[in-house]
Design an enzyme around this catalytic site. Structure first.
Site, PDB file in Angstrom:
ATOM      1  N   CYS A 151       0.861  -1.190   0.000  1.00  0.00           N
ATOM      2  CA  CYS A 151       0.000   0.000   0.000  1.00  0.00           C
ATOM      3  C   CYS A 151       0.893   1.235   0.000  1.00  0.00           C
ATOM      4  O   CYS A 151       2.016   1.176   0.509  1.00  0.00           O
ATOM      5  CB  CYS A 151      -0.926   0.136   1.212  1.00  0.00           C
ATOM      6  SG  CYS A 151      -2.149  -1.159   1.350  1.00  0.00           S
TER       7      CYS A 151
ATOM      8  N   ARG B 175       3.364  -0.005  -5.268  1.00  0.00           N
ATOM      9  CA  ARG B 175       3.131  -0.596  -3.943  1.00  0.00           C
ATOM     10  C   ARG B 175       1.726  -1.199  -3.812  1.00  0.00           C
ATOM     11  O   ARG B 175       1.386  -1.786  -2.793  1.00  0.00           O
ATOM     12  CB  ARG B 175       3.305   0.473  -2.856  1.00  0.00           C
ATOM     13  CG  ARG B 175       4.674   1.114  -2.847  1.00  0.00           C
ATOM     14  CD  ARG B 175       4.777   2.118  -1.718  1.00  0.00           C
ATOM     15  NE  ARG B 175       4.582   1.485  -0.437  1.00  0.00           N
ATOM     16  CZ  ARG B 175       5.533   0.843   0.232  1.00  0.00           C
ATOM     17  NH1 ARG B 175       6.742   0.774  -0.263  1.00  0.00           N
ATOM     18  NH2 ARG B 175       5.273   0.278   1.383  1.00  0.00           N
TER      19      ARG B 175
ATOM     20  N   TRP C   6      -3.263  -2.168  -1.642  1.00  0.00           N
ATOM     21  CA  TRP C   6      -2.980  -3.564  -2.005  1.00  0.00           C
ATOM     22  C   TRP C   6      -3.689  -4.358  -0.921  1.00  0.00           C
ATOM     23  O   TRP C   6      -3.222  -4.456   0.205  1.00  0.00           O
ATOM     24  CB  TRP C   6      -1.473  -3.793  -1.994  1.00  0.00           C
ATOM     25  CG  TRP C   6      -1.059  -5.198  -2.284  1.00  0.00           C
ATOM     26  CD1 TRP C   6      -0.646  -6.141  -1.391  1.00  0.00           C
ATOM     27  CD2 TRP C   6      -0.988  -5.821  -3.568  1.00  0.00           C
ATOM     28  NE1 TRP C   6      -0.330  -7.300  -2.052  1.00  0.00           N
ATOM     29  CE2 TRP C   6      -0.521  -7.142  -3.379  1.00  0.00           C
ATOM     30  CE3 TRP C   6      -1.277  -5.386  -4.869  1.00  0.00           C
ATOM     31  CZ2 TRP C   6      -0.346  -8.039  -4.433  1.00  0.00           C
ATOM     32  CZ3 TRP C   6      -1.095  -6.276  -5.917  1.00  0.00           C
ATOM     33  CH2 TRP C   6      -0.632  -7.566  -5.702  1.00  0.00           C
TER      34      TRP C   6
ATOM     35  N   ASN D  56      -0.771   1.611   6.074  1.00  0.00           N
ATOM     36  CA  ASN D  56      -0.040   0.553   5.379  1.00  0.00           C
ATOM     37  C   ASN D  56       0.440  -0.429   6.440  1.00  0.00           C
ATOM     38  O   ASN D  56       1.068  -0.013   7.412  1.00  0.00           O
ATOM     39  CB  ASN D  56       1.150   1.187   4.635  1.00  0.00           C
ATOM     40  CG  ASN D  56       2.121   0.155   4.103  1.00  0.00           C
ATOM     41  OD1 ASN D  56       1.735  -0.966   3.799  1.00  0.00           O
ATOM     42  ND2 ASN D  56       3.374   0.529   3.999  1.00  0.00           N
ATOM     43  N   GLY D  57       0.131  -1.711   6.271  1.00  0.00           N
ATOM     44  CA  GLY D  57       0.549  -2.712   7.254  1.00  0.00           C
ATOM     45  C   GLY D  57      -0.618  -3.584   7.638  1.00  0.00           C
ATOM     46  O   GLY D  57      -1.642  -3.627   6.938  1.00  0.00           O
TER      47      GLY D  57
ATOM     48  N   GLU E 213      14.343 -24.295  -9.965  1.00  0.00           N
ATOM     49  CA  GLU E 213      14.027 -22.867  -9.910  1.00  0.00           C
ATOM     50  C   GLU E 213      15.232 -22.021 -10.344  1.00  0.00           C
ATOM     51  O   GLU E 213      15.084 -21.027 -11.050  1.00  0.00           O
ATOM     52  CB  GLU E 213      13.558 -22.494  -8.493  1.00  0.00           C
ATOM     53  CG  GLU E 213      13.289 -21.019  -8.251  1.00  0.00           C
ATOM     54  CD  GLU E 213      12.194 -20.412  -9.125  1.00  0.00           C
ATOM     55  OE1 GLU E 213      11.510 -21.152  -9.844  1.00  0.00           O
ATOM     56  OE2 GLU E 213      12.052 -19.178  -9.095  1.00  0.00           O
TER      57      GLU E 213
ATOM     58  N   LYS F 288      14.978 -19.409 -13.395  1.00  0.00           N
ATOM     59  CA  LYS F 288      15.255 -17.973 -13.215  1.00  0.00           C
ATOM     60  C   LYS F 288      16.284 -17.503 -14.235  1.00  0.00           C
ATOM     61  O   LYS F 288      16.137 -16.463 -14.864  1.00  0.00           O
ATOM     62  CB  LYS F 288      15.766 -17.768 -11.788  1.00  0.00           C
ATOM     63  CG  LYS F 288      15.384 -16.574 -11.051  1.00  0.00           C
ATOM     64  CD  LYS F 288      13.982 -16.448 -10.540  1.00  0.00           C
ATOM     65  CE  LYS F 288      12.877 -16.906 -11.421  1.00  0.00           C
ATOM     66  NZ  LYS F 288      11.598 -17.062 -10.852  1.00  0.00           N
TER      67      LYS F 288
ATOM     68  N   GLU G  39      14.836 -17.405 -17.824  1.00  0.00           N
ATOM     69  CA  GLU G  39      13.877 -16.312 -18.004  1.00  0.00           C
ATOM     70  C   GLU G  39      14.543 -14.973 -18.260  1.00  0.00           C
ATOM     71  O   GLU G  39      14.145 -14.255 -19.159  1.00  0.00           O
ATOM     72  CB  GLU G  39      13.075 -16.130 -16.707  1.00  0.00           C
ATOM     73  CG  GLU G  39      11.872 -16.959 -16.566  1.00  0.00           C
ATOM     74  CD  GLU G  39      11.139 -16.592 -15.287  1.00  0.00           C
ATOM     75  OE1 GLU G  39      11.707 -16.771 -14.204  1.00  0.00           O
ATOM     76  OE2 GLU G  39      10.010 -16.115 -15.393  1.00  0.00           O
TER      77      GLU G  39
ATOM     78  N   HIS H  96      22.411 -40.917 -14.947  1.00  0.00           N
ATOM     79  CA  HIS H  96      21.459 -41.634 -15.800  1.00  0.00           C
ATOM     80  C   HIS H  96      21.246 -40.912 -17.135  1.00  0.00           C
ATOM     81  O   HIS H  96      20.280 -41.208 -17.837  1.00  0.00           O
ATOM     82  CB  HIS H  96      20.132 -41.820 -15.067  1.00  0.00           C
ATOM     83  CG  HIS H  96      20.270 -42.629 -13.813  1.00  0.00           C
ATOM     84  ND1 HIS H  96      20.542 -43.988 -13.831  1.00  0.00           N
ATOM     85  CD2 HIS H  96      20.226 -42.278 -12.500  1.00  0.00           C
ATOM     86  CE1 HIS H  96      20.637 -44.439 -12.581  1.00  0.00           C
ATOM     87  NE2 HIS H  96      20.465 -43.407 -11.753  1.00  0.00           N
TER      88      HIS H  96
ATOM     89  N   LYS I  40       3.773 -11.063 -16.888  1.00  0.00           N
ATOM     90  CA  LYS I  40       3.740 -11.307 -15.445  1.00  0.00           C
ATOM     91  C   LYS I  40       2.619 -12.275 -15.081  1.00  0.00           C
ATOM     92  O   LYS I  40       2.785 -13.136 -14.234  1.00  0.00           O
ATOM     93  CB  LYS I  40       3.573  -9.981 -14.695  1.00  0.00           C
ATOM     94  CG  LYS I  40       3.605 -10.113 -13.177  1.00  0.00           C
ATOM     95  CD  LYS I  40       4.966 -10.584 -12.672  1.00  0.00           C
ATOM     96  CE  LYS I  40       4.991 -10.889 -11.194  1.00  0.00           C
ATOM     97  NZ  LYS I  40       6.109 -11.779 -10.848  1.00  0.00           N
TER      98      LYS I  40
HETATM   99  C1  F6R Z   1       8.700 -17.297 -13.087  1.00  0.00           C
HETATM  100  C2  F6R Z   1       7.341 -16.828 -13.134  1.00  0.00           C
HETATM  101  C3  F6R Z   1       6.290 -17.739 -13.695  1.00  0.00           C
HETATM  102  C4  F6R Z   1       5.101 -17.770 -12.728  1.00  0.00           C
HETATM  103  C5  F6R Z   1       3.945 -18.596 -13.336  1.00  0.00           C
HETATM  104  C6  F6R Z   1       2.778 -18.688 -12.369  1.00  0.00           C
HETATM  105  O1  F6R Z   1       9.554 -16.341 -12.569  1.00  0.00           O
HETATM  106  O2  F6R Z   1       7.063 -15.752 -12.723  1.00  0.00           O
HETATM  107  O3  F6R Z   1       6.785 -19.024 -13.915  1.00  0.00           O
HETATM  108  O4  F6R Z   1       5.537 -18.333 -11.539  1.00  0.00           O
HETATM  109  O5  F6R Z   1       3.509 -18.008 -14.523  1.00  0.00           O
HETATM  110  O6  F6R Z   1       2.291 -17.421 -12.060  1.00  0.00           O
HETATM  111  P1  F6R Z   1       1.359 -17.213 -10.802  1.00  0.00           P
HETATM  112  O7  F6R Z   1       2.159 -17.522  -9.598  1.00  0.00           O
HETATM  113  O8  F6R Z   1       0.928 -15.782 -10.867  1.00  0.00           O
HETATM  114  O9  F6R Z   1       0.213 -18.171 -10.946  1.00  0.00           O
END
Ligand code: F6R
Length: 613
Positions: free
Chosen positions: A2, A27, A74, A100-101, A485, A489, A492, A508, A608
């Protein structure tokens, strides 16, 4: 999260506040509102959606006044709606609060205030602050109005618990804005004949770069030409300002160059915020259905991408602590496979956004099969949370960078709390074991603060390896999903080829792709599998790999014998260790992408939130 902004000066405050809110949208952005003191009365305008919606509404209403406060929300308590948007008022409508909090004891306080005749208009925790100040004002009569307000706020602060930064305007004290800080951010901008209160510097940077950073427990009294700070004992404190030399863009990222880096550094706070209410939240979620729990036969975890990797860690947790078999599915697969129908199944969907189409499709299927459903999600009011029977919220605030970092570690933190709560509820672990595990969990945020200090080491290492064509990540048990992961990362954000494997699997097949100078990252904290990881290091080194060991203090001496480089992470219990082990891999991805000049916060071809199948 927020965002809060307040203005006291000689000009109309509305454009300052709206502009400040736009700068704070990172935020939170599910609703926004302003309250302006106009001719002795507070005029409040609120709107659901982004600040642009509020701006349209404010243009119609056209309030005018030289002091005002604003908020971009938020949601944490209460869905995104106009009633739940800030500012919130007391019964008289003369006191407005932006916050906020999280006020942890708001339900108890609300019940008490309602019994005293206060009428609540929203579902938020924030509204209790406005009513408490109103209530406390009734009992402080001596002194000027300003002194009375201050005393009422001081009493209020003693009664509320949790994390809070809030701003208050009272119609009876025109030209005075009061701010309170406790574990949530709050800064003051010192201008010429005008002053600002805000959650963060970008909100007022256009007008002044002279900033006063408040400490926890402090209260600030802001007039147009004067700012007074009271320390946590109520004594006036000498003001020390700082000149900020960030540009606007950098300021929005908290001084970091990219949101991804900022969000990696947000993780200690994100974990602390996620855990703040975890115990009571899971108590409530599981308490609703104790009979069903005893009969819980299996758990299905459903998620995509990074959230799926969190789910893989969650499987180890739930099987270990609750003794319940767990399957983990990619949501896009779950939806199209035959899922046998069993009585006593809990489907857990994990999603940062709560809007991922695959996850939503899969959880709908779980519902059709008659399973109970739980969401682990970061966005209140999102589609997923509306579909599921119950939700545990990760409180890591908006995640802006496409590459997920703080949501991932908050999701695993939530899964650990779920697993031990389930285990406690179904009798798989005793109360004393539960308390011990919880204590260890509560220390995680501190350990995370240590982990983020390793940026320099990782950054330095990337100078040597950033041009490699292929990167390999290996781990076992709870650290296997971290290897996956780490690879995701890196792919990506840097577009490099990267793969994660269970360390026992390389012989294997995958070992054939390791050749001279392939960087191989070994997740090898000193645990029961440490010796086996040492062997995997030897196997890779023998093929010419450049071996990097990520280990804990106790493993350093042995790791140095087999690895070219050792990165040390703080030691926590074996099950919490993956939450810290991922941090160097997040920095690694960031720094390789940076050296390769990639678009870090918005990598090519990615979005995103993936709202299509
Ligand atoms: C990786 C990433 C994506 C999301 C995936 C699920 O850094 O951001 O792999 O994790 O698209 O997204 P959510 O968590 O929003 O369902």
């Amino acid at each position: 999260m927020c965002g809060i902004i307040g203005y006291v000066g000689s000009k109309n405050s509305v454009p300052y506040i709206i502009d400040g809110l736009k700068k704070l949208e990172y935020r939170g952005y599910d609703s926004a509102g302003i309250s302006i003191l106009q001719d002795g009365k507070l005029v409040t305008v609120r709107a659901v959606g982004k600040v642009a919606e509020l701006e349209k509404a404010a243009l119609l209403e056209n309030p005018q006044g030289t002091s005002g406060i604003g908020h971009t929300r938020w949601a944490t308590h209460g869905k995104p709606s106009e009633e739940n948007s800030h500012p919130h008022t007391d019964c008289s409508g003369e006191i407005v609060v932006v916050h906020n909090g999280i006020i942890e004891n708001y339900l108890v306080l609300r019940a008490k205030l309602e019994s005293l005749g206060h009428r609540f208009k929203s579902e938020t925790d924030t509204e209790v602050i406005a009513h408490l100040i109103e209530e406390n004002l009734k009992h402080v009569r001596n002194g000027s109005k300003e002194v009375c307000l201050l005393k009422a706020i001081q009493k209020t602060n003693k009664e509320i618990s949790g994390a809070f930064a809030y701003g208050v305007l009272w119609a009876q004290t025109p030209g005075i804005l009061i701010g309170v800080k406790n574990q949530s951010p709050m800064v003051v901008g010192i201008g010429k004949g005008e002053n600002f209160l805000a959650s963060d510097v970008p909100a007022f940077l256009k007008h002044t770069n002279k900033v006063l950073f408040l400490e926890d427990g402090e209260i600030v009294l802001i007039h147009a030409k004067e700012v007074k700070v009271l320390d946590k004992d109520g004594k006036e404190k000498k003001i020390k300002t700082t000149k900020i030399d960030w540009d606007q863009q950098k300021a929005e990222k908290g001084g970091y160059e990219h949101f991804m880096l900022k969000e990696i550094y947000d993780q200690p706070q994100a974990i602390e915020d996620t855990l703040r209410t975890a115990r009571t939240d899971f108590g409530k979620i599981l308490g609703l259905d104790t009979i069903g729990l005893r009969h819980l036969k299996e758990v299905h975890i459903i998620a995509c991408g990074t959230a799926y990797h969190a789910g893989l860690v969650g499987k180890y947790y739930i099987e270990q602590f609750a003794g319940i078999p767990v399957s983990v599915d990619l949501a896009s697969e779950y939806k199209y496979r035959t899922v046998p129908h069993h009585q006593g199944t809990l489907a857990v969907a994990i999603s940062q956004s709560g809007e991922t189409a695959d996850t939503i499709g899969a959880i709908k299927k779980a519902k059709e099969l008659g399973f109970r459903t739980l969401a682990i999600c970061n966005v209140l009011g999102s589609t997923l949370t509306r579909i599921c029977d119950s939700t545990f919220f990760t409180h890591c605030g908006p995640e802006i960078s496409v590459a997920s970092t703080k949501a991932f570690t908050s999701q695993i933190t939530g899964l650990y709390a779920l697993a031990i709560s389930l285990g406690n509820a179904n009798g798989n672990i005793s109360q004393s074991v539960f308390e011990k595990l919880y204590k260890e969990l509560m220390r995680l945020s501190k350990a995370m603060s240590e982990s983020v200090k390793m940026e320099y080491d990782v950054r330095h290492l990337t100078r040597k390896i950033y041009k490699a064509d292929r990167f390999i990540f290996l781990g076992r048990n709870v650290n296997f999903p971290i290897a996956l992961e780490g690879a995701l990362k890196l792919k990506e954000v840097s577009y490099r080829s990267a793969e994660g494997f269970a360390a026992g699997e390389i012989k294997h097949g995958p070992i054939s792709i390791i050749d001279k100078n392939t960087p191989v990252f070994m997740l090898m904290p000193q645990d029961s599998l440490f010796e086996k990881m040492l062997s995997a290091c030897q196997e890779c080194r023998a093929r010419g790999a450049f071996v990097v060991a990520i280990t804990t203090e106790g493993g350093v001496a042995e790791a140095k014998k087999v690895a070219h480089k050792v990165i040390i992470v703080p030691q926590v219990n074996d099950f919490l260790q993956p939450i810290l082990n991922v941090v160097p891999l997040q920095f690694l991805a960031y720094w390789i992408a940076k050296r390769l000049d990639c678009n870090i916060d918005q990598p090519r071809n990615l979005a995103k939130s993936v709202t299509v199948e």
